[in-house]
Design an enzyme around this catalytic site. Structure first.
Site, PDB file in Angstrom:
ATOM      1  N   SER A  96     -63.780 138.259  64.775  1.00  0.00           N
ATOM      2  CA  SER A  96     -62.544 137.883  64.078  1.00  0.00           C
ATOM      3  C   SER A  96     -61.436 137.308  64.956  1.00  0.00           C
ATOM      4  O   SER A  96     -60.401 136.901  64.443  1.00  0.00           O
ATOM      5  CB  SER A  96     -62.001 139.114  63.346  1.00  0.00           C
ATOM      6  N   THR A 140     -60.714 133.675  55.379  1.00  0.00           N
ATOM      7  CA  THR A 140     -59.413 133.484  56.012  1.00  0.00           C
ATOM      8  C   THR A 140     -58.742 132.185  55.568  1.00  0.00           C
ATOM      9  O   THR A 140     -59.431 131.236  55.177  1.00  0.00           O
ATOM     10  CB  THR A 140     -59.618 133.454  57.544  1.00  0.00           C
ATOM     11  N   ASP A 141     -57.417 132.147  55.696  1.00  0.00           N
ATOM     12  CA  ASP A 141     -56.698 130.896  55.411  1.00  0.00           C
ATOM     13  C   ASP A 141     -56.946 129.849  56.500  1.00  0.00           C
ATOM     14  O   ASP A 141     -56.644 128.664  56.306  1.00  0.00           O
ATOM     15  CB  ASP A 141     -55.194 131.163  55.253  1.00  0.00           C
ATOM     16  N   GLU A 142     -57.497 130.274  57.646  1.00  0.00           N
ATOM     17  CA  GLU A 142     -57.672 129.321  58.759  1.00  0.00           C
ATOM     18  C   GLU A 142     -58.681 128.232  58.422  1.00  0.00           C
ATOM     19  O   GLU A 142     -58.728 127.203  59.097  1.00  0.00           O
ATOM     20  CB  GLU A 142     -58.092 130.065  60.032  1.00  0.00           C
ATOM     21  N   TYR A 165     -63.898 129.909  65.513  1.00  0.00           N
ATOM     22  CA  TYR A 165     -63.792 131.011  64.535  1.00  0.00           C
ATOM     23  C   TYR A 165     -63.654 130.460  63.122  1.00  0.00           C
ATOM     24  O   TYR A 165     -64.429 130.815  62.216  1.00  0.00           O
ATOM     25  CB  TYR A 165     -62.586 131.907  64.873  1.00  0.00           C
ATOM     26  N   LYS A 169     -66.195 130.643  59.815  1.00  0.00           N
ATOM     27  CA  LYS A 169     -65.826 131.248  58.528  1.00  0.00           C
ATOM     28  C   LYS A 169     -65.961 130.216  57.403  1.00  0.00           C
ATOM     29  O   LYS A 169     -66.426 130.533  56.305  1.00  0.00           O
ATOM     30  CB  LYS A 169     -64.385 131.789  58.574  1.00  0.00           C
TER      31      LYS A 169
HETATM   32  P1  NAD Z   1     -62.282 143.351  63.108  1.00  0.00           P
HETATM   33  O1  NAD Z   1     -62.654 142.507  64.280  1.00  0.00           O
HETATM   34  O2  NAD Z   1     -61.218 144.378  63.256  1.00  0.00           O
HETATM   35  O3  NAD Z   1     -63.576 144.118  62.563  1.00  0.00           O
HETATM   36  C1  NAD Z   1     -64.819 143.499  62.449  1.00  0.00           C
HETATM   37  C2  NAD Z   1     -65.865 144.587  62.196  1.00  0.00           C
HETATM   38  O4  NAD Z   1     -67.133 143.938  62.008  1.00  0.00           O
HETATM   39  C3  NAD Z   1     -66.040 145.544  63.379  1.00  0.00           C
HETATM   40  O5  NAD Z   1     -66.119 146.873  62.911  1.00  0.00           O
HETATM   41  C4  NAD Z   1     -67.378 145.118  64.003  1.00  0.00           C
HETATM   42  O6  NAD Z   1     -68.066 146.174  64.642  1.00  0.00           O
HETATM   43  C5  NAD Z   1     -68.119 144.618  62.779  1.00  0.00           C
HETATM   44  N1  NAD Z   1     -69.183 143.652  63.116  1.00  0.00           N
HETATM   45  C6  NAD Z   1     -69.086 142.580  63.931  1.00  0.00           C
HETATM   46  N2  NAD Z   1     -70.284 141.948  63.997  1.00  0.00           N
HETATM   47  C7  NAD Z   1     -71.127 142.629  63.174  1.00  0.00           C
HETATM   48  C8  NAD Z   1     -72.488 142.453  62.807  1.00  0.00           C
HETATM   49  N3  NAD Z   1     -73.223 141.453  63.310  1.00  0.00           N
HETATM   50  N4  NAD Z   1     -73.048 143.329  61.936  1.00  0.00           N
HETATM   51  C9  NAD Z   1     -72.301 144.355  61.422  1.00  0.00           C
HETATM   52  N5  NAD Z   1     -71.015 144.564  61.760  1.00  0.00           N
HETATM   53  C10 NAD Z   1     -70.433 143.718  62.613  1.00  0.00           C
HETATM   54  O7  NAD Z   1     -61.930 142.320  61.937  1.00  0.00           O
HETATM   55  P2  NAD Z   1     -60.801 142.384  60.818  1.00  0.00           P
HETATM   56  O8  NAD Z   1     -59.537 141.861  61.375  1.00  0.00           O
HETATM   57  O9  NAD Z   1     -60.841 143.699  60.167  1.00  0.00           O
HETATM   58  O10 NAD Z   1     -61.353 141.264  59.815  1.00  0.00           O
HETATM   59  C11 NAD Z   1     -62.295 141.611  58.800  1.00  0.00           C
HETATM   60  C12 NAD Z   1     -62.642 140.361  58.010  1.00  0.00           C
HETATM   61  O11 NAD Z   1     -61.473 139.816  57.420  1.00  0.00           O
HETATM   62  C13 NAD Z   1     -63.259 139.243  58.858  1.00  0.00           C
HETATM   63  O12 NAD Z   1     -64.273 138.649  58.099  1.00  0.00           O
HETATM   64  C14 NAD Z   1     -62.102 138.273  59.063  1.00  0.00           C
HETATM   65  O13 NAD Z   1     -62.595 136.961  59.209  1.00  0.00           O
HETATM   66  C15 NAD Z   1     -61.339 138.453  57.780  1.00  0.00           C
HETATM   67  N6  NAD Z   1     -59.882 138.193  57.848  1.00  0.00           N
HETATM   68  C16 NAD Z   1     -59.137 138.818  58.801  1.00  0.00           C
HETATM   69  C17 NAD Z   1     -57.752 138.618  58.800  1.00  0.00           C
HETATM   70  C18 NAD Z   1     -56.873 139.305  59.821  1.00  0.00           C
HETATM   71  O14 NAD Z   1     -55.686 138.991  59.889  1.00  0.00           O
HETATM   72  N7  NAD Z   1     -57.362 140.234  60.607  1.00  0.00           N
HETATM   73  C19 NAD Z   1     -57.162 137.769  57.856  1.00  0.00           C
HETATM   74  C20 NAD Z   1     -57.988 137.125  56.925  1.00  0.00           C
HETATM   75  C21 NAD Z   1     -59.358 137.367  56.915  1.00  0.00           C
HETATM   76  O1  DAU Z   2     -54.788 133.688  59.416  1.00  0.00           O
HETATM   77  C1  DAU Z   2     -55.755 134.687  59.312  1.00  0.00           C
HETATM   78  C2  DAU Z   2     -56.307 134.991  60.681  1.00  0.00           C
HETATM   79  O2  DAU Z   2     -55.291 135.726  61.378  1.00  0.00           O
HETATM   80  C3  DAU Z   2     -57.607 135.787  60.641  1.00  0.00           C
HETATM   81  O3  DAU Z   2     -58.593 135.019  60.023  1.00  0.00           O
HETATM   82  C4  DAU Z   2     -58.048 136.180  62.053  1.00  0.00           C
HETATM   83  O4  DAU Z   2     -59.200 137.012  62.004  1.00  0.00           O
HETATM   84  C5  DAU Z   2     -56.916 136.943  62.723  1.00  0.00           C
HETATM   85  O5  DAU Z   2     -57.257 137.236  64.057  1.00  0.00           O
HETATM   86  C6  DAU Z   2     -55.620 136.117  62.681  1.00  0.00           C
HETATM   87  O6  DAU Z   2     -55.749 134.949  63.534  1.00  0.00           O
HETATM   88  P1  DAU Z   2     -54.539 134.485  64.474  1.00  0.00           P
HETATM   89  O7  DAU Z   2     -55.059 133.651  65.551  1.00  0.00           O
HETATM   90  O8  DAU Z   2     -53.430 133.919  63.639  1.00  0.00           O
HETATM   91  O9  DAU Z   2     -54.051 135.941  64.998  1.00  0.00           O
HETATM   92  P2  DAU Z   2     -53.533 136.423  66.426  1.00  0.00           P
HETATM   93  O10 DAU Z   2     -53.016 137.803  66.239  1.00  0.00           O
HETATM   94  O11 DAU Z   2     -54.542 136.196  67.494  1.00  0.00           O
HETATM   95  O12 DAU Z   2     -52.312 135.456  66.718  1.00  0.00           O
HETATM   96  C7  DAU Z   2     -51.224 135.347  65.827  1.00  0.00           C
HETATM   97  C8  DAU Z   2     -50.289 134.269  66.380  1.00  0.00           C
HETATM   98  O13 DAU Z   2     -49.706 134.757  67.592  1.00  0.00           O
HETATM   99  C9  DAU Z   2     -50.999 132.981  66.758  1.00  0.00           C
HETATM  100  O14 DAU Z   2     -50.151 131.887  66.479  1.00  0.00           O
HETATM  101  C10 DAU Z   2     -51.212 133.106  68.259  1.00  0.00           C
HETATM  102  C11 DAU Z   2     -50.023 133.920  68.714  1.00  0.00           C
HETATM  103  N1  DAU Z   2     -50.245 134.821  69.850  1.00  0.00           N
HETATM  104  C12 DAU Z   2     -51.311 135.667  69.814  1.00  0.00           C
HETATM  105  C13 DAU Z   2     -51.563 136.542  70.857  1.00  0.00           C
HETATM  106  C14 DAU Z   2     -52.765 137.466  70.827  1.00  0.00           C
HETATM  107  C15 DAU Z   2     -49.347 134.851  70.914  1.00  0.00           C
HETATM  108  O15 DAU Z   2     -48.356 134.104  70.926  1.00  0.00           O
HETATM  109  N2  DAU Z   2     -49.576 135.729  71.943  1.00  0.00           N
HETATM  110  C16 DAU Z   2     -50.663 136.563  71.955  1.00  0.00           C
HETATM  111  O16 DAU Z   2     -50.823 137.328  72.953  1.00  0.00           O
END
Ligand code: NAD
Ligand code: DAU
Length: 365
Positions: A96, A140-142, A165, A169
């Site tokens: 992720s 994700t919105d990405e 990434y 997705k």
């Molecule tokens: P995370 O990285 O915290 O958790 C991912 C989990 O998936 C972990 O527990 C990991 O062990 C498990 N995993 C990874 N590879 C695997 C595999 N091959 N088989 C089984 N399990 C596996 O991620 P998150 O931030 O909780 O995101 C969850 C989902 O939501 C992802 O699909 C991500 O793309 C999506 N998403 C995340 C965000 C965000 O802001 N974090 C926003 C929008 C969508």
């Molecule tokens: O938009 C949804 C996505 O949000 C999810 O699909 C992804 O799984 C999740 O990781 C997240 O992606 P981002 O790249 O937006 O998240 P991140 O927390 O890595 O970064 C948020 C913003 O902050 C981005 O513009 C990069 C910036 N950043 C990030 C880190 C880790 C910094 O400026 N400094 C940092 O150290």
């Protein structure tokens, strides 16, 4: 009469349930009155999977089961589905973190694309076109790319992923959609903006900044700090996914967002203020007399850094009445309080002992 799907009684395979959003989702639905079904958490336990995130789930007895396994392994996926009579899959499992995808894309292609394909094939084989099933894919919105200063992503915005990434997705979203059109699989997809809240791995912006600040380390802001993200408290995301499982229309995609656009630099300043009120820097020896905001440090930009994301969530609002329930100030305060109150969770990640569970439970298998 044809059978229909009832989430409230479903046997749900949650993939990636030991991660950030997946674990919050599992707690959310198991605690919910009205959900009498079962949850099977299938997780590979990568660095991002933390068994400690589900510590409280034991109290649900046979309504919660954990399977350590890889979504890329068809045998493992099908065995778990058969054993637990699974009729619903909620796919959170993914690599992720965008920065990691830039430095090592291979695992993103494997898990995010091949893993989704394996889950879809298993569902196709075991469910046929049974209407009493549901496959929900969490995305994700990405996938929509990067916005200029105006406008928001709708469900009709063309896909334009720009990091390994988001490309992985996007690819999985297309596969899920194809299985709905071609095989009649009962799917829904949600595309959500940036989540924050309890149990987020401290590589992501908000928890990284909290932990660095408390230790008096630099707060690294990429580039000019003016990139914009749309922030959603994780509990609100979980609530939206549950509603989609209960009432979403199969074959449809729904955008989920916080209506909360923030420039990164402003967010980090908000966070420093929240920390000043909840854990004043003056009382923290690691700060050596500095304010948290004095730790802000601009660093080299992320390659291909998307400038702005913003979600139009009017479809899920119109069809299902969903709105984010938490303001950013509330969500941020709750998040900071959670990290302040869970120093053991943090220490276990820092010293690696959250991985010890694996050694204890899987050493000789
Ligand atoms: P995370 O990285 O915290 O958790 C991912 C989990 O998936 C972990 O527990 C990991 O062990 C498990 N995993 C990874 N590879 C695997 C595999 N091959 N088989 C089984 N399990 C596996 O991620 P998150 O931030 O909780 O995101 C969850 C989902 O939501 C992802 O699909 C991500 O793309 C999506 N998403 C995340 C965000 C965000 O802001 N974090 C926003 C929008 C969508
Ligand atoms: O938009 C949804 C996505 O949000 C999810 O699909 C992804 O799984 C999740 O990781 C997240 O992606 P981002 O790249 O937006 O998240 P991140 O927390 O890595 O970064 C948020 C913003 O902050 C981005 O513009 C990069 C910036 N950043 C990030 C880190 C880790 C910094 O400026 N400094 C940092 O150290």
């Amino acid at each position: 009469m044809a059978k229909s799907f009832h989430f409230s009684k479903a046997s749900v395979l949650v993939t990636g349930g030991a991660g950030f959003i997946g674990s919050n989702f599992i707690h959310h639905i198991l605690a919910r009155r009205g959900f009498s079904g079962k949850v099977v958490n299938l997780d590979k336990l990568t660095y991002a999977g933390n068994p400690g995130n589900l510590a409280g789930a034991r109290k649900y007895g046979r309504r919660y089961a954990f399977v350590r396994g890889d979504i890329c392994d068809p045998g493992c996926v099908k065995a778990a589905m058969k054993r637990h009579g699974v009729n619903c899959i909620v796919n959170f499992a993914a690599e992720s973190h965008v920065d990691r995808s830039i430095h090592g894309p291979a695992e993103f292609i494997n898990t995010n694309i091949n893993g989704a394909f394996v889950l879809l094939e298993a569902a196709r084989e075991l469910w046929k076109a049974d209407a009493a099933t549901r496959f929900h894919h969490v995305s994700t919105d990405e996938v929509y790319g990067s916005l200029g200063p105006k406008g928001r992503f709708t469900e009709k915005t063309p896909y334009d992923p720009r990091s390994p990434y988001s490309a992985s997705k996007a690819s999985s979203d297309h596969l899920v959609s194809a299985y709905s059109h071609t095989y009649g699989l009962q799917v829904t997809i949600s595309n959500c903006s940036n989540n924050y809240g309890p149990r987020q791995f401290p590589e992501k912006l908000i928890p990284l900044m909290i932990l660095n600040a408390l230790e008096g380390k630099p707060l690294p802001v990429y580039g000019d700090g003016k990139n914009v993200r749309d922030w959603l408290y994780v509990e609100d995301h979980c609530d939206a996914i549950r509603l989609l499982l209960e009432k979403g229309r199969p074959g449809e995609t729904y955008n989920i967002g916080g209506g909360c656009e923030k420039r990164n630099i402003d967010l980090v300043k908000n966070l420093c203020s929240a920390l000043e009120s909840l854990a004043p820097s003056a009382a923290n020896a690691a700060l050596r007399g500095r304010k948290y905001s004095e730790l802000i440090t601009y660093v080299k930009d992320r390659p291909g850094h998307d400038r702005r994301y913003a979600i139009d969530y009017s479809k899920i609002h119109r069809e299902l009445g969903w709105n984010p329930a938490h303001t950013f100030a509330e969500g941020l305060a709750r998040t900071v309080e959670w990290y302040l109150g869970n120093s053991e969770w943090i220490a276990n990640i820092k010293n690696g002992s959250y991985r010890k569970w694996l050694e204890k439970n899987y050493a000789r298998r």
